[in-house]
Design a protein around this motif. Structure first.
Motif, short mmCIF file in Angstrom:
data_model
loop_
_atom_site.label_atom_id
_atom_site.label_comp_id
_atom_site.label_asym_id
_atom_site.label_seq_id
_atom_site.Cartn_x
_atom_site.Cartn_y
_atom_site.Cartn_z
N GLU A 527 26.59 -22.77 -1.64
CA GLU A 527 26.19 -21.23 -2.79
C GLU A 527 26.47 -20.83 -1.46
O GLU A 527 27.16 -19.26 -1.95
N GLY A 528 25.86 -20.33 -0.51
CA GLY A 528 26.60 -18.98 0.11
C GLY A 528 27.55 -19.25 0.18
O GLY A 528 28.50 -17.41 0.10
N ALA A 529 28.95 -19.86 0.54
CA ALA A 529 30.46 -19.15 0.34
C ALA A 529 30.95 -19.42 -0.93
O ALA A 529 32.56 -18.54 -1.15
N GLY A 530 30.18 -19.63 -2.14
CA GLY A 530 30.75 -19.55 -2.89
C GLY A 530 31.52 -20.37 -3.91
O GLY A 530 32.22 -20.07 -5.28
N TYR A 531 31.10 -21.81 -3.02
CA TYR A 531 31.49 -22.95 -3.96
C TYR A 531 30.88 -23.88 -4.38
O TYR A 531 30.79 -24.88 -5.02
N ALA A 532 29.42 -23.32 -4.83
CA ALA A 532 28.67 -24.20 -5.62
C ALA A 532 27.30 -23.55 -6.44
O ALA A 532 27.63 -22.25 -6.09
N GLY A 533 27.14 -24.19 -7.51
CA GLY A 533 25.79 -23.12 -8.55
C GLY A 533 24.49 -24.12 -8.57
O GLY A 533 24.79 -24.56 -9.55
N ILE A 535 21.91 -27.44 -7.08
CA ILE A 535 21.82 -28.93 -5.97
C ILE A 535 23.03 -29.74 -6.37
O ILE A 535 23.51 -30.05 -5.32
N MET A 536 23.11 -30.37 -7.20
CA MET A 536 24.16 -31.46 -7.61
C MET A 536 25.52 -30.70 -6.82
O MET A 536 25.96 -31.28 -6.09
N SER A 537 25.95 -29.55 -7.05
CA SER A 537 27.19 -29.02 -6.76
C SER A 537 27.11 -29.13 -5.73
O SER A 537 28.32 -29.12 -5.36
N ALA A 538 25.94 -28.20 -5.40
CA ALA A 538 26.41 -27.87 -3.44
C ALA A 538 26.07 -29.17 -2.77
O ALA A 538 26.90 -29.77 -1.73
N GLY A 539 25.47 -30.52 -3.72
CA GLY A 539 25.48 -31.72 -2.13
C GLY A 539 26.66 -32.23 -2.43
O GLY A 539 27.40 -33.14 -1.19
N VAL A 540 27.72 -32.18 -3.47
CA VAL A 540 28.88 -32.60 -3.52
C VAL A 540 29.70 -31.72 -2.53
O VAL A 540 30.28 -32.64 -2.45
N ASP A 541 29.74 -30.84 -2.82
CA ASP A 541 30.39 -30.60 -1.79
C ASP A 541 29.50 -30.79 -0.54
O ASP A 541 31.05 -30.42 -0.09
N GLY A 542 29.50 -30.81 0.17
CA GLY A 542 28.25 -30.54 1.49
C GLY A 542 29.81 -32.41 1.49
O GLY A 542 29.92 -32.46 2.78
N ILE A 543 29.18 -33.32 0.60
CA ILE A 543 30.11 -34.46 1.42
C ILE A 543 31.41 -34.01 1.51
O ILE A 543 32.23 -34.95 2.32
N GLU A 544 32.03 -33.31 0.36
CA GLU A 544 33.32 -33.54 0.30
C GLU A 544 33.75 -32.55 1.82
O GLU A 544 34.86 -33.36 2.82
N VAL A 545 33.08 -31.88 2.27
CA VAL A 545 33.38 -30.99 3.37
C VAL A 545 33.24 -31.86 4.99
O VAL A 545 34.27 -32.05 5.71
#
Length: 558
Positions: A527-533, A535-545
């Motif tokens: 979320e802080g970097a502007g790529y999630a909104g 818990i779920m989208s943040a978790g997925v972004d964390g996996i991909e990163v």
């Protein structure tokens, strides 16, 4: 496996009705069906007196030939298809001697949903990440947060925004998202949550949620898993500086002066790490201003929302507490919408800076509190920063933060100090009443925000709690929402201000390899970097990163 979608049954169907319904849908004998699992259950409440449950079912046939025959028979039926394989497959694995290689370990900054999943996947790959979290462990953090809510005393490094679990810990715990997910990474998130103690129903209900109390124990379990796999989680560790040499991350400096060597940094700091954003901006990391939204929290009796959504079926345990999602396009060109709706929840103090008031919403798993609450927010663009900033000039990526601070400080002033929040009855707000015409006592809806709500004038001309264009748009939207939910603009409903941290006010651009566009080894995430909104989208972004970091670190010369 076969997947059947849109299998519809009455809300009150018998517990054993699914198997006969599957047999009838496929036209097969009972012996042909070895077993089935419910992949998803939702409902259609458009006819309130006849609410229907909608199932997605994965079926295992007794014989492979039977499955092939059914697929051929239903070739033209889009609701009978092969079930996709949703299992997660790691993209890489560190060799056994990686720990002894002496190569710098990857560092994850922030331990909210994005940071947790980034660290977990890195640990599962054998890469022994170091996690730096500026706040405290989740139980200590919870105590500090309650001190703010009960006594009006803020701990700037341990609150709703900072600490283990991130802002999502003090929320409704929603676990659904509308992101594109061709690899079924949302399933990986849900599976890990269930392993950590979440109820198994989150795997199949259409709108799963967990709630704050359950999230606390789950976060602790996931931390323990990371440590058991060779990771390290350090609390009270604020990153003060980033060492960049020739466009490459080489290390970082902590607030206590300690320096860490690393060439791979996952930046998962959340949307409120304002000092970190300022440091990155000073170091020349590219970042752009982005839109976000501001507004109020609105509270109604949860029973009113239940009746409006479910009619005579209100209170059915399968349906639970009703939610809503509303949008209105105001005459002044602004969009007003409901945000982070919390059925049967509470409004919470979510500030992280002294002398400022910020609100958010939270629910427990049971969702059995008296009130429903949601943000009613208005879209804000970077052009608004230019309009409202003093002195004019070009927009800075940090202008959105300055904009937020203005209104958070104003809310503190209107509340009367002590982190009391300013509030107003909806009837007064919609009617445009001011001064002595304003109600000074609450009616049938008692606000849930702690430390407390001060009734005041949120829309005083020229001196309100938000920009005039935002106030005008919300005033127009509330009666419009009444047409969708009867009672929404009830006079006794309560507005509590202000909601400013709906999303990050900036974005740190990254390439297809997930690295910053101008700093190699820096991976902006969540979320802080502007790529999630959420818990779920943040978790997925964390996996991909984390996968991108792993592939970079494990490639020859990486």
């Amino acid at each position: 496996m076969l997947r059947i979608t849109e299998l519809r049954l009455p809300l009150d169907h018998p517990q054993d009705a699914l198997r006969p319904a599957i047999l009838a849908r496929l036209g097969i004998a009972d012996a042909a069906l070895r077993g089935y699992t419910v992949f998803r259950r939702s409902y259609d409440a458009r006819r309130k007196s006849a609410i229907v449950l909608i199932y997605t079912i994965d079926c295992e046939m007794a014989e492979e030939a039977e499955e092939a025959e059914l697929l051929a028979r239903f070739a033209d039926d889009r609701h009978v298809r092969p079930a996709p394989d949703t299992r997660y497959r790691p993209v890489a694995q560190a060799p056994a001697d990686f720990a002894a290689s002496g190569r710098p370990r990857p560092v994850v900054i922030g331990f909210g949903p994005c940071g947790i999943f980034a660290a977990l996947v890195l640990a599962q790959m054998g890469l022994r990440p170091i996690v730096l979290e500026r706040g405290k462990a989740v139980r200590e953090r919870t105590k500090d947060t309650w001190v703010l809510w009960r006594r009006g005393v803020l701990e700037p490094e341990s609150n709703v925004q900072f600490g283990e679990g991130g802002a999502g810990t003090f929320s409704d715990g929603k676990l659904w998202s509308q992101i594109s997910d061709p690899r079924h990474l949302t399933r990986k998130v849900l599976d890990e949550f269930v392993k950590a103690g979440a109820p198994e129903e989150i795997l199949y209900v259409a709108k799963p949620h967990i709630g704050t109390f359950r999230l606390v124990t789950m976060v602790e379990k996931m931390r323990a898993d990371i440590v058991a796999l060779g990771g390290e989680v350090r609390f009270g560790q604020r990153v003060a500086d980033l060492r960049i040499e020739d466009g490459q991350v080489r290390g970082l400096t902590l607030a206590d002066g300690e320096q860490l060597r690393t060439e791979h940094v996952v930046l998962a700091v959340g949307h409120s790490a304002r000092d970190t954003f300022a440091m990155l901006h000073e170091r020349g990391v590219r970042m752009d201003a982005k839109p976000f939204s501001v507004g109020f929290r609105i509270e109604h009796p949860q029973s009113l929302i239940d009746r409006a959504r479910f009619g005579p079926n209100a209170g059915n345990p399968i349906l639970g507490a009703a939610d809503y999602k509303l949008v209105h396009h105001a005459g002044n060109g602004r969009s007003v919408y409901s945000f982070c709706m919390c059925p049967g929840g509470t409004v919470v103090a979510a500030t992280s800076e002294p002398g400022r008031v910020v609100t958010n919403g939270m629910s427990q798993y049971s969702r059995n509190e008296r009130n429903a609450n949601a943000g009613i927010v208005v879209g804000i663009s970077p052009e608004d920063y230019r309009q409202d900033r003093s002195g004019g000039g070009p927009v800075s990526p940090l202008d959105g933060i300055a904009f937020q601070r203005v209104w958070e400080s104003r809310a503190y002033e209107l509340g009367g100090g002590g982190y009391l929040a300013p509030g107003q009855l909806v009837g007064d707000f919609v009617a445009g009443r001011h001064g002595d015409a304003l109600a000074r006592d609450f009616g049938s809806v008692l606000p849930s925000y702690k430390p407390g709500v001060t009734l005041t004038d949120l829309a005083e001309p020229g001196n309100g709690s938000l920009p005039d264009y935002a106030l005008a748009a919300i005033r127009e939207a509330l009666p419009a929402f009444e047409r969708q939910i009867k009672g929404f603009s009830m006079a006794d409903a309560v507005l509590t201000g202000v909601e400013t941290r709906t999303s990050s006010p900036l974005r740190i651009p990254r390439g297809r390899d997930f690295q910053s566009l101008n700093v190699a080894g820096l991976y902006p995430a969540g979320e802080g970097a502007g790529y999630a909104g959420g818990i779920m989208s943040a978790g997925v972004d964390g996996i991909e990163v984390a996968e991108a970091v792993g592939l970079s670190l494990l490639k020859p010369g990486g």
